[in-house]
Scaffold this active site. Structure first.
Site, PDB file in Angstrom:
ATOM      1  N   GLY A  10       3.263  -2.738  -9.110  1.00  0.00           N
ATOM      2  CA  GLY A  10       3.969  -1.825  -8.218  1.00  0.00           C
ATOM      3  C   GLY A  10       5.311  -2.381  -7.789  1.00  0.00           C
ATOM      4  O   GLY A  10       5.697  -3.504  -8.146  1.00  0.00           O
ATOM      5  N   ARG A  34      -4.394  -3.194 -14.448  1.00  0.00           N
ATOM      6  CA  ARG A  34      -4.879  -2.199 -15.402  1.00  0.00           C
ATOM      7  C   ARG A  34      -4.093  -2.234 -16.706  1.00  0.00           C
ATOM      8  O   ARG A  34      -4.481  -1.595 -17.680  1.00  0.00           O
ATOM      9  CB  ARG A  34      -4.780  -0.802 -14.787  1.00  0.00           C
ATOM     10  CG  ARG A  34      -5.826  -0.542 -13.703  1.00  0.00           C
ATOM     11  CD  ARG A  34      -5.571   0.747 -12.968  1.00  0.00           C
ATOM     12  NE  ARG A  34      -4.352   0.671 -12.164  1.00  0.00           N
ATOM     13  CZ  ARG A  34      -4.000   1.588 -11.273  1.00  0.00           C
ATOM     14  NH1 ARG A  34      -4.758   2.654 -11.099  1.00  0.00           N
ATOM     15  NH2 ARG A  34      -2.890   1.460 -10.570  1.00  0.00           N
ATOM     16  N   LEU A  69      -1.732  -3.042  -3.539  1.00  0.00           N
ATOM     17  CA  LEU A  69      -2.179  -1.791  -4.162  1.00  0.00           C
ATOM     18  C   LEU A  69      -1.832  -0.603  -3.270  1.00  0.00           C
ATOM     19  O   LEU A  69      -1.948  -0.673  -2.049  1.00  0.00           O
ATOM     20  CB  LEU A  69      -3.690  -1.811  -4.379  1.00  0.00           C
ATOM     21  CG  LEU A  69      -4.223  -2.523  -5.624  1.00  0.00           C
ATOM     22  CD1 LEU A  69      -5.744  -2.473  -5.598  1.00  0.00           C
ATOM     23  CD2 LEU A  69      -3.682  -1.903  -6.894  1.00  0.00           C
ATOM     24  N   GLY A  70      -1.461   0.508  -3.888  1.00  0.00           N
ATOM     25  CA  GLY A  70      -1.175   1.706  -3.114  1.00  0.00           C
ATOM     26  C   GLY A  70      -0.706   2.826  -4.011  1.00  0.00           C
ATOM     27  O   GLY A  70      -0.209   2.589  -5.115  1.00  0.00           O
ATOM     28  N   TYR A 121      -2.849   9.393   6.334  1.00  0.00           N
ATOM     29  CA  TYR A 121      -2.299   8.182   5.721  1.00  0.00           C
ATOM     30  C   TYR A 121      -2.425   6.990   6.655  1.00  0.00           C
ATOM     31  O   TYR A 121      -2.908   5.920   6.264  1.00  0.00           O
ATOM     32  CB  TYR A 121      -0.830   8.427   5.361  1.00  0.00           C
ATOM     33  CG  TYR A 121      -0.125   7.236   4.759  1.00  0.00           C
ATOM     34  CD1 TYR A 121      -0.165   6.993   3.392  1.00  0.00           C
ATOM     35  CD2 TYR A 121       0.593   6.345   5.565  1.00  0.00           C
ATOM     36  CE1 TYR A 121       0.499   5.909   2.837  1.00  0.00           C
ATOM     37  CE2 TYR A 121       1.247   5.255   5.014  1.00  0.00           C
ATOM     38  CZ  TYR A 121       1.188   5.046   3.659  1.00  0.00           C
ATOM     39  OH  TYR A 121       1.834   3.964   3.120  1.00  0.00           O
ATOM     40  N   LYS A 125      -4.884   3.476   6.264  1.00  0.00           N
ATOM     41  CA  LYS A 125      -4.353   2.118   6.374  1.00  0.00           C
ATOM     42  C   LYS A 125      -5.014   1.367   7.535  1.00  0.00           C
ATOM     43  O   LYS A 125      -5.331   0.175   7.418  1.00  0.00           O
ATOM     44  CB  LYS A 125      -2.842   2.170   6.579  1.00  0.00           C
ATOM     45  CG  LYS A 125      -2.062   2.754   5.410  1.00  0.00           C
ATOM     46  CD  LYS A 125      -2.178   1.900   4.169  1.00  0.00           C
ATOM     47  CE  LYS A 125      -1.258   2.403   3.064  1.00  0.00           C
ATOM     48  NZ  LYS A 125      -1.355   1.582   1.835  1.00  0.00           N
ATOM     49  N   ARG A 156       9.793   9.274  -6.879  1.00  0.00           N
ATOM     50  CA  ARG A 156       9.246   9.861  -5.662  1.00  0.00           C
ATOM     51  C   ARG A 156      10.415  10.502  -4.930  1.00  0.00           C
ATOM     52  O   ARG A 156      11.111   9.855  -4.151  1.00  0.00           O
ATOM     53  CB  ARG A 156       8.580   8.795  -4.790  1.00  0.00           C
ATOM     54  CG  ARG A 156       7.381   8.099  -5.442  1.00  0.00           C
ATOM     55  CD  ARG A 156       6.736   7.102  -4.503  1.00  0.00           C
ATOM     56  NE  ARG A 156       5.599   6.431  -5.103  1.00  0.00           N
ATOM     57  CZ  ARG A 156       4.860   5.506  -4.480  1.00  0.00           C
ATOM     58  NH1 ARG A 156       5.180   5.146  -3.238  1.00  0.00           N
ATOM     59  NH2 ARG A 156       3.829   4.948  -5.070  1.00  0.00           N
TER      60      ARG A 156
END
Length: 209
Positions: A10, A34, A69-70, A121, A125, A156
């Site tokens: 990321g 991954r 991770l996110g 969200y 968290k 995004r």
């Protein structure tokens, strides 16, 4: 020290990986991912499925784990899928690392993280932060950036527009609302993992603007 990095592909995680590999204080980095990562003498990068992580892999034991991770709601496609990536995967990695004796965990969380929040969200968290605190890490650090600045591989549009506005308004905003550059967040995460201060700590966005 040996560092375990979850989320190395990321925006923030890739900066953590680059910094860690260049840091003389770190002897080796394990970055389960991954997809395959470019080779490096200090890097071990097992390809994994986060739905079926190998519970007995020896590389779960490290001096510290950093988790970056996110995902986003639009990419995940549903609230359940979002929670799986942003809560369940980081928590499972934490449990496996802790079971293998890793003493320190550093989380890339978010501004507004709150288990009692009405905002989904923020609640996810906050739930993760709360659940991590039950696992018994001797050192646990929640790093809470605001909007993250940097070039992502994925587009995004909403974040890009917001980042442009915040970059322009930055000098006029309170520090906690300013754009947080990804390299700065990465350095804060890495420093926390190296220091491994005892107890639970929160690093807020104003320290990363």
């Amino acid at each position: 020290m040996k560092l375990l990095l979850v989320g190395a592909t990321g925006l923030v995680g890739s900066h953590v990986l680059r910094l860690a590999l260049a840091d003389d204080r770190i002897d080796g980095v394990v970055a389960p991912s991954r997809q395959e990562l470019p080779g490096h003498p200090k890097l071990q990068a097992p390809v994994v499925d986060f739905e079926h992580l190998p519970e007995d892999a020896p590389w779960w034991r490290a001096d510290a784990i950093i988790c970056t991770l996110g995902t986003t709601m639009s990419k995940a496609g549903s609230k359940d899928a979002f929670r799986r990536v942003d809560h369940d995967y980081p928590l499972l990695a934490a449990r496996l690392a802790r079971q293998h004796g890793t003493p320190a965990y550093v989380l890339n969380s978010a501004l507004g993280a709150d288990a009692s929040s009405r905002i989904f969200y923020n609640r996810v968290k906050g739930d993760l932060e709360h659940d991590l605190e039950t696992l018994g890490f001797s050192s646990l650090t929640h790093v809470r950036p605001g909007l993250i600045g940097g070039d992502r591989q994925e587009v995004r549009a909403g974040e890009r527009a917001s980042a442009s506005v915040l970059a322009w308004l930055g000098p006029f905003l309170p520090r906690r609302w300013r754009l947080n550059p990804a390299p700065k967040i990465a350095q804060v995460l890495l420093d926390a993992a190296i220091r491994r201060l005892p107890g639970v700590h929160v690093i807020t966005s104003e320290r990363m603007s």
